[in-house]
Design an enzyme around this catalytic site. Sequence first.
Site, short mmCIF file in Angstrom:
data_model
loop_
_atom_site.label_atom_id
_atom_site.label_comp_id
_atom_site.label_asym_id
_atom_site.label_seq_id
_atom_site.Cartn_x
_atom_site.Cartn_y
_atom_site.Cartn_z
N SER A 208 0.84 -1.19 0.00
CA SER A 208 0.00 0.00 0.00
C SER A 208 0.89 1.25 0.00
CB SER A 208 -0.96 -0.04 1.19
OG SER A 208 -1.96 0.95 1.09
N GLU A 324 -8.84 -5.19 -4.68
CA GLU A 324 -8.24 -4.18 -3.80
C GLU A 324 -9.28 -3.19 -3.25
OE1 GLU A 324 -5.05 -3.83 -2.94
OE2 GLU A 324 -3.80 -4.71 -4.51
N HIS A 417 -7.74 -5.41 -0.49
CA HIS A 417 -6.49 -4.72 -0.15
C HIS A 417 -6.00 -5.16 1.23
CE1 HIS A 417 -3.69 -1.34 -0.58
NE2 HIS A 417 -3.99 -0.93 0.64
#
Length: 508
Positions: A208, A324, A417
């Site tokens: 991330s 995600e 995610h």
Amino acid sequence: MRRRPVWIWGISGWSMVSEVRIEAACGPLVGQRHGGVVRFLGIPYGERPVGQRRFARPEAKAAFARPFEAFSYGPAAPQRRTLPLPIARMARVSADFSEDCLSLNVWTPAVSGKRPVLVFIHGGGFIIGAGSQYPGDDLAARGDVVVVTMNYRLGLLGFNPFAEIFPGDERFVANAGLLDQRLALAWVRDNIAAFGGDPDQVTIAGESAGSVSVAWHLVAKASHPFYARAIMQSGTLSLFYGRDRAREIGDELRRSMGLTGGPGRLFELSPKELQSASRAAVRTRTGIVSWPYADEWEFGTAAPAALAKAAKPVPLIIGTTRDEFSLFTDLPLLPLATGKAEMTRVVERLAGRDTAERIARLYPGDRRGRIAFGTDLVFRMPTIAFADNHAKAGNEVFSYRLDWEAKGLFSRLGATHSVDLPLLFKDFMRPFRAVYVGLLPDPRRHMLSERMRDHWLSFVREGRPGGDWPAYVPEERRTMIFGEKDRIVADPEARRRIAWRGIDGFAT
């Protein structure tokens, strides 16, 4: 005097603890051996970024005159608390916050020898997170490698446009949090040999915001001396703000924070007051105020595609999860645009109305369509573009997509995610990792986790993952699809990838 070994109870059970003393360039340190791994926690790598230095370029920590007892994690950067304090401590999520946050953690099988090094940069949207969330014991022991995590400045302390609105004032620097990371990488180069690590075999990795950070280190030439390989998990340069957007935010902050007479008030506000001021500044727009931006000092005027082509020529693992964006459509973690119309407008700003309308037609207007649109816009298509450009420059690239779906409280989110983190870090979010993996034993998930760790560790040691994972080349785009059964697929998003081709730019 050396203390006698003791037995302590931790999240992994009972373990015997003994002290280990070393001499490093930073001075004498004392760590603790827990079973087969020695931990050195909370080592300061930078001087305190406080007072007139709170927004400035970081400075290396002076060498310790006395042995530093590296027994506990250092405080994380000031941030909003995502869990109640007792639960945060159990989950190793940021329990203590302080502006004096520039510390790092080292896990090593032994302080002798010369092992490859994995430096993992935490995510959290550049507003939350800490290195303590990623215990390195398992990876260090499993792969016979040294693992390093770090804390760096977050929020407006680490990411602000003040250098744009107060040019020439050395109390402000663009992307201070990324410069903190670079200082930590320099510390690793200068000190890691004393921990049994090889400074010439450093892999930088992140997920991330950590992956976005790795992309920055790949294109920022001043970071190049500090690593030999890179891993990017869910994030690329496209998540940087452009310089024009940063200036717009700077103007809003100047007005909303009462800075028309100069920046003095910025040194008087508490971290909580800074957070409140940043939230107030974006009431009329979507997005995060404290976000890295493409400044002229590190980036010049190039767009993401050109930057990826000119990145440091190192082997790269790069990929995303399949779904995600579900984390952001279903959970209000970050102030991101999640409606189809909003995302279409983002594409329009990047590529024009006709292209935006053509792209929007690829995705239904329901929840699944919005998740797919957001995943492609924010993560998947920029990742494919970065992989293409890095490979075209002659570098070895290994592409993946993780399709394994969460089994716990996050099961509705699919392959969302951050679902890769509990697969790679055995102790990530313990004892609450069940929100990802469920409560029941799952042999197939366990085997997937084993395979992924082995691929990552093989890359850290040798510069390439296991033998069944082929290199990615733009002509074929062979991609590892991780799941309960792994498979290699050529160009798995071909139809949508072709539609997105040529769309390039920073966040607007």
